[in-house]
Design a protein around this motif. Structure first.
Motif, short mmCIF file in Angstrom:
data_model
loop_
_atom_site.label_atom_id
_atom_site.label_comp_id
_atom_site.label_asym_id
_atom_site.label_seq_id
_atom_site.Cartn_x
_atom_site.Cartn_y
_atom_site.Cartn_z
N PRO A 35 31.04 58.09 34.76
CA PRO A 35 32.49 58.33 34.87
C PRO A 35 33.24 57.03 35.15
CG PRO A 35 31.26 59.91 36.18
CD PRO A 35 30.28 58.87 35.72
N PRO A 36 34.25 56.72 34.35
CA PRO A 36 34.96 55.45 34.55
C PRO A 36 35.79 55.45 35.83
CG PRO A 36 36.02 56.75 32.84
CD PRO A 36 34.76 57.48 33.20
N PHE A 37 36.01 54.27 36.36
CA PHE A 37 36.86 54.08 37.54
C PHE A 37 37.97 53.10 37.17
CE2 PHE A 37 38.01 51.56 41.30
CZ PHE A 37 38.38 52.56 42.18
N THR A 38 39.20 53.51 37.37
CA THR A 38 40.32 52.66 36.99
C THR A 38 41.04 52.12 38.23
OG1 THR A 38 41.87 54.50 36.88
CG2 THR A 38 40.69 53.96 34.86
N ALA A 39 41.60 50.94 38.07
CA ALA A 39 42.34 50.31 39.17
C ALA A 39 43.34 49.32 38.58
CB ALA A 39 41.38 49.59 40.12
N VAL A 40 44.25 48.89 39.42
CA VAL A 40 45.22 47.86 39.03
C VAL A 40 45.06 46.68 39.98
CG1 VAL A 40 47.66 47.28 38.82
CG2 VAL A 40 46.85 49.53 38.08
N ALA A 41 45.01 45.49 39.42
CA ALA A 41 44.87 44.27 40.23
C ALA A 41 46.18 43.99 40.96
CB ALA A 41 44.48 43.10 39.35
N ASP A 42 46.21 44.35 42.23
CA ASP A 42 47.42 44.25 43.04
C ASP A 42 47.45 42.89 43.77
OD1 ASP A 42 49.42 44.42 44.96
OD2 ASP A 42 49.01 46.53 45.41
N PRO A 43 48.45 42.06 43.52
CA PRO A 43 48.50 40.75 44.20
C PRO A 43 48.49 40.88 45.73
CG PRO A 43 49.97 40.74 42.33
CD PRO A 43 49.48 42.17 42.48
N GLU A 44 49.01 41.97 46.26
CA GLU A 44 48.99 42.15 47.72
C GLU A 44 47.55 42.32 48.20
OE1 GLU A 44 51.52 41.83 49.92
OE2 GLU A 44 52.53 41.08 48.13
N HIS A 45 46.74 43.02 47.43
CA HIS A 45 45.33 43.17 47.80
C HIS A 45 44.60 41.83 47.74
CE1 HIS A 45 45.46 47.70 46.49
NE2 HIS A 45 46.18 47.45 47.56
N MET A 46 45.01 40.98 46.81
CA MET A 46 44.38 39.65 46.71
C MET A 46 44.62 38.85 47.98
SD MET A 46 45.26 38.58 42.79
CE MET A 46 45.47 39.88 41.56
N LYS A 47 45.81 39.01 48.56
CA LYS A 47 46.10 38.30 49.82
C LYS A 47 45.18 38.78 50.93
CE LYS A 47 51.00 37.70 48.65
NZ LYS A 47 52.38 38.13 48.94
N THR A 48 44.98 40.09 50.99
CA THR A 48 44.10 40.65 52.02
C THR A 48 42.67 40.14 51.85
OG1 THR A 48 45.46 42.64 52.12
CG2 THR A 48 43.23 42.79 53.04
N ILE A 49 42.19 40.18 50.62
CA ILE A 49 40.81 39.73 50.38
C ILE A 49 40.67 38.24 50.64
CG2 ILE A 49 39.05 39.41 48.58
CD1 ILE A 49 39.18 42.24 49.62
N ALA A 50 41.69 37.47 50.28
CA ALA A 50 41.64 36.02 50.55
C ALA A 50 41.49 35.77 52.05
CB ALA A 50 42.90 35.34 50.02
N ALA A 51 42.19 36.58 52.86
CA ALA A 51 42.09 36.42 54.31
C ALA A 51 40.71 36.84 54.80
CB ALA A 51 43.17 37.25 55.00
N LEU A 52 40.19 37.95 54.26
CA LEU A 52 38.88 38.44 54.70
C LEU A 52 37.76 37.47 54.32
CD1 LEU A 52 39.21 42.23 53.78
CD2 LEU A 52 39.06 41.26 56.08
N LEU A 53 37.88 36.89 53.13
CA LEU A 53 36.83 35.99 52.64
C LEU A 53 37.02 34.56 53.13
CD1 LEU A 53 36.58 37.12 48.90
CD2 LEU A 53 35.09 37.77 50.80
N GLY A 54 38.20 34.26 53.69
CA GLY A 54 38.49 32.88 54.03
C GLY A 54 38.58 32.02 52.79
N ASP A 55 39.11 32.62 51.72
CA ASP A 55 39.18 31.94 50.42
C ASP A 55 40.51 31.22 50.30
OD1 ASP A 55 39.34 31.19 47.80
OD2 ASP A 55 38.71 33.12 46.97
N PRO A 56 40.50 29.87 50.32
CA PRO A 56 41.76 29.13 50.32
C PRO A 56 42.32 28.85 48.92
CG PRO A 56 39.94 27.61 50.53
CD PRO A 56 39.33 29.00 50.40
#
Lengths: 67, 144
Positions: free
Chosen positions: B18-39
């Motif tokens: 079964p496929p899973f769909t999502a949208v790449a949300d720039p706000e989520h990217m900010k959260t993940i950048a903080a969690l990963l410590g990705d500068p």
């Protein structure tokens, strides 16, 4: 990614990382580049490896080595 | 087996997951950048991504792309503890605002494990672009 055991909340894991391999290659468009694979392991309180990941990174070497 | 049935039911080679769909949300990217410590600012500032040749949108983090494929697998397999291994190759970027579809297909069925081909596709300018391809092994029964 390989999971020997499910990762659990509130369990403290140790992380161990080594360079698994490094291979120099030459591509038509990229020129000289290195493929470097790391082995990163999550070790549980029992001393066993619970999960492992092997990311491979591409390092272009155009500046250092003429293509 | 229909696409909606979990993996511990009868699975056959060729079954679609079964496929899973999502949208790449720039706000989520900010959260993940903080969690990963990705500068890396290509995930946070579209001006930086444009200056580096990625276009006018921020670039989704690779771990998010892989996470969508894992989410698809976990939903089908019946639990996170059932995903035993995965191998991925990044083939293209996913940009902010793009819609993605994670999917898979059964390639082998063993007594205790099921092997799958998996992918993450992006719908870009009317064309489907494969951003991630790979394989995965899931257990047919829980290991918890």
């Amino acid at each position: 990614m390989d999971f020997a055991r499910p990762l659990r909340v509130d369990v403290e894991y140790a992380v161990r990382a080594v360079v698994d391999s490094a291979t120099r290659k030459r591509g038509v468009r990229t020129g000289v580049f290195d493929l470097v694979t790391a082995l990163i392991e999550l070790i549980g309180p029992d001393g066993e490896v619970h999960a492992a990941v092997r990311p491979t990174y591409v390092f272009p070497r155009r500046a250092e080595v003429p293509a | 087996m229909s696409a909606a049935e979990p993996a511990d039911r009868v699975a056959a080679v060729g079954d679609e997951l079964p496929p899973f769909t999502a949208v790449a949300d720039p706000e989520h990217m900010k959260t993940i950048a903080a969690l990963l410590g990705d500068p890396n600012m290509i995930h946070l500032d579209p001006n930086v991504s444009a200056a580096l040749g990625f276009g006018e949108r921020v670039v989704n983090q690779g771990p998010i792309n892989l996470g969508w494929v894992h989410t698809m697998l976990v939903r089908w397999a019946g639990g996170a503890d059932r995903v035993r291994s995965s191998r991925f190759r990044f083939r293209d970027n996913v940009f902010g605002g793009e819609r993605v579809v994670a999917g898979g297909r059964v390639t082998a069925v063993g007594s205790g494990e099921i092997e799958c081909e998996v992918w993450l596709d992006v719908e870009r300018d009317g064309v489907v672009v494969r951003a991630v391809s790979g394989t995965a092994v899931v257990a047919r029964v829980g290991r918890a």
